[in-house]
Scaffold this motif. Sequence first.
Motif, short mmCIF file in Angstrom:
data_model
loop_
_atom_site.label_atom_id
_atom_site.label_comp_id
_atom_site.label_asym_id
_atom_site.label_seq_id
_atom_site.Cartn_x
_atom_site.Cartn_y
_atom_site.Cartn_z
N THR A 1 30.67 34.30 38.63
CA THR A 1 29.51 33.61 38.06
C THR A 1 28.71 32.88 39.13
O THR A 1 27.48 32.95 39.15
N ALA A 2 29.41 32.18 40.02
CA ALA A 2 28.71 31.38 41.03
C ALA A 2 27.84 32.29 41.90
O ALA A 2 26.71 31.94 42.25
N ASP B 1 29.66 26.52 36.70
CA ASP B 1 29.29 27.29 37.90
C ASP B 1 27.82 27.68 37.90
O ASP B 1 27.08 27.42 38.84
N GLN C 1 25.30 24.70 37.93
CA GLN C 1 25.46 23.96 39.18
C GLN C 1 24.77 24.69 40.33
O GLN C 1 24.06 24.10 41.13
N GLU D 1 36.92 32.03 40.37
CA GLU D 1 36.99 30.61 40.02
C GLU D 1 36.16 29.77 41.00
O GLU D 1 36.16 30.00 42.19
N PHE D 2 35.50 28.77 40.48
CA PHE D 2 34.55 28.01 41.30
C PHE D 2 34.88 26.52 41.39
O PHE D 2 34.98 25.99 42.49
N ILE D 3 35.08 25.85 40.27
CA ILE D 3 35.09 24.39 40.29
C ILE D 3 36.30 23.82 41.05
O ILE D 3 36.17 22.86 41.81
N VAL E 1 32.51 29.76 46.54
CA VAL E 1 32.05 28.47 47.05
C VAL E 1 31.27 28.66 48.35
O VAL E 1 30.17 28.12 48.51
#
Lengths: 302, 294
Positions: A120-121, A235, A238, B225-227, B243
């Motif tokens: 997603t990011a 994500d 942000q 996964e990001f956060i 990231v």
Amino acid sequence: MTQDTIRNREQKTGWLLVTPALIVLLLVYAYPILRAFWLSFFAQNLGTQLQPEFAGLANYGRMMGDSRFWQSLWNTTIFTFVALAFELTLGMGVALVLNRAFRGRGFVRTIAILPWALPTAIMALAWTWIFNDQYGILNDILLRLGLIQEGINWLGNPTLAMIAVITADVWKTTSFVSILLLAGLQSISGDLYEAHAIEGATPWQSFRQITLPLLMPQILIAALFRFAQSFGVFDLVQVMTGGGPAGSTEMVSLYIYATVRRYLDFGYGAALVVVTFIILVAVVAIAFYLLGKVRKSAGVEL
Amino acid sequence: MTQNTINSKSQDDREEKFSIRNLIFPFSVALVVLFSLAPILWQFLTSVKTNDAIVALPNVYFPSPNQLTLSHYTELFERRPFFSYMLNSAFVSLTSTILCLTLGSPAAYALARLRIKGENVILAIVLVITLFPYILLFLGLLELVKATGLGNNFLALIIPYTAINLPLTILVMRSFFQQLPRDLEDSARVDGYNTVQMLQKIVLPMTLPALATTGILTFIFAWNEFIFALTFITLEDLKTIPVAAAQIGGSSVFEIPYGTIAAATVLGTFPLVVLVLFFQKKIVQGLTAGAVKG
């Protein structure tokens, strides 16, 4: 060996197999949530030198008058429901297309699940680029079609930025919905439609009277999953807007993140986590109740 | 679109006459393909265009040879530790996948086959936590990471990734075990195998396809996964792809390196595109088993 000792052994082996997984789940799920409940009754921020000081319900009281919190809750609600409506409608359309036999269907199915599988990011970066005000492809297409006279600053305008993040989310997750709905469609027998057609029903009537009711469990499950994920969306927003412009796309999750990471306000952040958790659990409980009802009524009818 | 689709669901299309109705279906297929691929293709095109071509107006859709370049890709490896990002993501995703299967499958087996007190409670909990967004966990985990000094340590990612994938693993594997014929296990018991031996020698070999299905899904979730990756890893050399890619844009204020960002998105999504191309059926199978049957 008596029946009892066999049972006992089964119990022991069972717990032995389950326990390692449970420990990890307790550590990563139960601890943080219980900890947030506990911490939400304390003030722990720069003002207290990051030491916890008991504050009763002060954090919750502060939330009542915190317009930024209400704004983020409102943004999240809009985002969730608009995105959900589009995802369910489009997901149904895609599922119906993919359910029909045609040459190259396997390939099209593969392509259709791609958006779901990609990070997603990273795809948020791709959408930021699409919505770029100067060189974005969306503005370029609209200009070429003569629909606009000059490039639109999509991510710089509160309403348009919300539309942009919703669009990206719909793109990303429609495939998930269509995968679930397609599985449901495949379990509906073609005979039902034939019988219905012989009775003179139009395709639209068949859709309303056969497809929708029989697909209701899958629709509700897809909606439930999508609701929970959208409500905690992080994500995508942000990376695309960072919550801007002027907080117009700030979701609850972004506000929690900023509260903890930027303002180092752990107590208030914990209270925000607790409230988000409670809202989520309440909606999930309602959805499970509805799901039970739908399953029951489907069982009675058939 | 819906009308047309249902109408022709169970009939073969032998109508020869050319009408708009007959065009609706191919058109909707094309629309699905375009809708799914367009953002990815545009990103790819951007990544191989020269900076001049990227900012040319109106946009360049068919770059001429002198507007093509691989410099955005070479820049990723020369000026940034992009290879490390890829390795980090691969390592964290693989390790957590293996750990998740190792812990999740036995639990799934127990929940499918053995009678345990409180089994329904465990299942209900597993089902509900699949719905929890990660933002609810990050504050508590941040404290844990600080308290244990695990910041900038891959364990700070591997353990949460294992946990967030456990519910799915348990649900998918459990539905698989329930479909497995019981006779095999019964005869193994008659032969005097205890549960653990039976799992190793009889059940595990038959389980490999289901493990692969589940493993692909957990790998995807971990890779994306990001956060947690954003919060627990701050050292440049230890960052994971999502990231690192997201932070490229923020590195210079004056000029956003569109081409480099595009190249990073292409490389960061490439492993997943390959996974989807090869394992489309397994992914669909796993997702539906995890979500619907659970």
